[in-house]
Design a protein around this motif. Structure first.
Motif, PDB file in Angstrom:
ATOM      1  N   ASP A 177       3.566  24.499 -13.231  1.00  0.00           N
ATOM      2  CA  ASP A 177       3.492  25.889 -13.662  1.00  0.00           C
ATOM      3  C   ASP A 177       4.683  26.320 -14.512  1.00  0.00           C
ATOM      4  O   ASP A 177       4.755  27.458 -14.939  1.00  0.00           O
ATOM      5  CB  ASP A 177       3.337  26.819 -12.460  1.00  0.00           C
ATOM      6  N   ILE A 178       5.606  25.420 -14.785  1.00  0.00           N
ATOM      7  CA  ILE A 178       6.746  25.713 -15.648  1.00  0.00           C
ATOM      8  C   ILE A 178       6.490  25.016 -16.979  1.00  0.00           C
ATOM      9  O   ILE A 178       6.292  23.802 -17.021  1.00  0.00           O
ATOM     10  CB  ILE A 178       8.068  25.202 -15.028  1.00  0.00           C
ATOM     11  N   VAL A 229      11.499  30.966  -9.166  1.00  0.00           N
ATOM     12  CA  VAL A 229      12.854  30.478  -8.893  1.00  0.00           C
ATOM     13  C   VAL A 229      12.792  29.081  -8.271  1.00  0.00           C
ATOM     14  O   VAL A 229      13.523  28.175  -8.676  1.00  0.00           O
ATOM     15  CB  VAL A 229      13.626  31.463  -7.983  1.00  0.00           C
ATOM     16  N   ALA A 230      11.907  28.900  -7.305  1.00  0.00           N
ATOM     17  CA  ALA A 230      11.769  27.592  -6.664  1.00  0.00           C
ATOM     18  C   ALA A 230      11.323  26.533  -7.660  1.00  0.00           C
ATOM     19  O   ALA A 230      11.824  25.406  -7.648  1.00  0.00           O
ATOM     20  CB  ALA A 230      10.777  27.685  -5.505  1.00  0.00           C
ATOM     21  N   ALA A 231      10.391  26.879  -8.537  1.00  0.00           N
ATOM     22  CA  ALA A 231       9.906  25.920  -9.535  1.00  0.00           C
ATOM     23  C   ALA A 231      11.003  25.565 -10.531  1.00  0.00           C
ATOM     24  O   ALA A 231      11.138  24.404 -10.933  1.00  0.00           O
ATOM     25  CB  ALA A 231       8.694  26.494 -10.264  1.00  0.00           C
ATOM     26  N   LEU A 232      11.799  26.548 -10.928  1.00  0.00           N
ATOM     27  CA  LEU A 232      12.895  26.278 -11.862  1.00  0.00           C
ATOM     28  C   LEU A 232      13.951  25.388 -11.217  1.00  0.00           C
ATOM     29  O   LEU A 232      14.466  24.463 -11.858  1.00  0.00           O
ATOM     30  CB  LEU A 232      13.518  27.592 -12.342  1.00  0.00           C
ATOM     31  N   ARG A 259      12.555  21.970 -11.179  1.00  0.00           N
ATOM     32  CA  ARG A 259      12.599  21.408 -12.535  1.00  0.00           C
ATOM     33  C   ARG A 259      13.986  20.880 -12.856  1.00  0.00           C
ATOM     34  O   ARG A 259      14.162  19.790 -13.400  1.00  0.00           O
ATOM     35  CB  ARG A 259      12.140  22.460 -13.525  1.00  0.00           C
ATOM     36  N   LEU A 260      15.022  21.650 -12.487  1.00  0.00           N
ATOM     37  CA  LEU A 260      16.392  21.217 -12.748  1.00  0.00           C
ATOM     38  C   LEU A 260      16.785  20.051 -11.849  1.00  0.00           C
ATOM     39  O   LEU A 260      17.515  19.158 -12.279  1.00  0.00           O
ATOM     40  CB  LEU A 260      17.368  22.386 -12.577  1.00  0.00           C
ATOM     41  N   ALA A 261      16.308  20.036 -10.616  1.00  0.00           N
ATOM     42  CA  ALA A 261      16.626  18.934  -9.713  1.00  0.00           C
ATOM     43  C   ALA A 261      16.057  17.627 -10.233  1.00  0.00           C
ATOM     44  O   ALA A 261      16.691  16.582 -10.132  1.00  0.00           O
ATOM     45  CB  ALA A 261      16.085  19.235  -8.323  1.00  0.00           C
TER      46      ALA A 261
END
Length: 59
Positions: free
Chosen positions: A19-20, A47-50, A53-55
């Motif tokens: 979804d990002i 926020v959780a998806a972002l 994504r960064l992790a």
């Protein structure tokens, strides 16, 4: 015997949140900063998806 090239990226499911949209690491971090600066419980999924994504980018 000729070499056979296989595109393995199409064989495995993506570990990136679907979804990002495709974002650079900088764009993703900027979106996360904006989401955290103005707390809104409706944006917790974003926020959780972002963060996810960064992790993935860090690994």
């Amino acid at each position: 015997m000729p070499d056979i090239h296989v595109d393995r990226s199409q064989m495995a499911p993506s570990i990136l949140p679907s979804d990002i949209p495709e974002l650079s690491d900088d764009e993703c971090l900027a979106r996360l900063v904006r989401a955290v600066e103005a707390p809104d419980s409706a944006r917790l999924d974003e926020v959780a998806a972002l963060i996810g994504r960064l992790a993935v980018a860090i690994e």
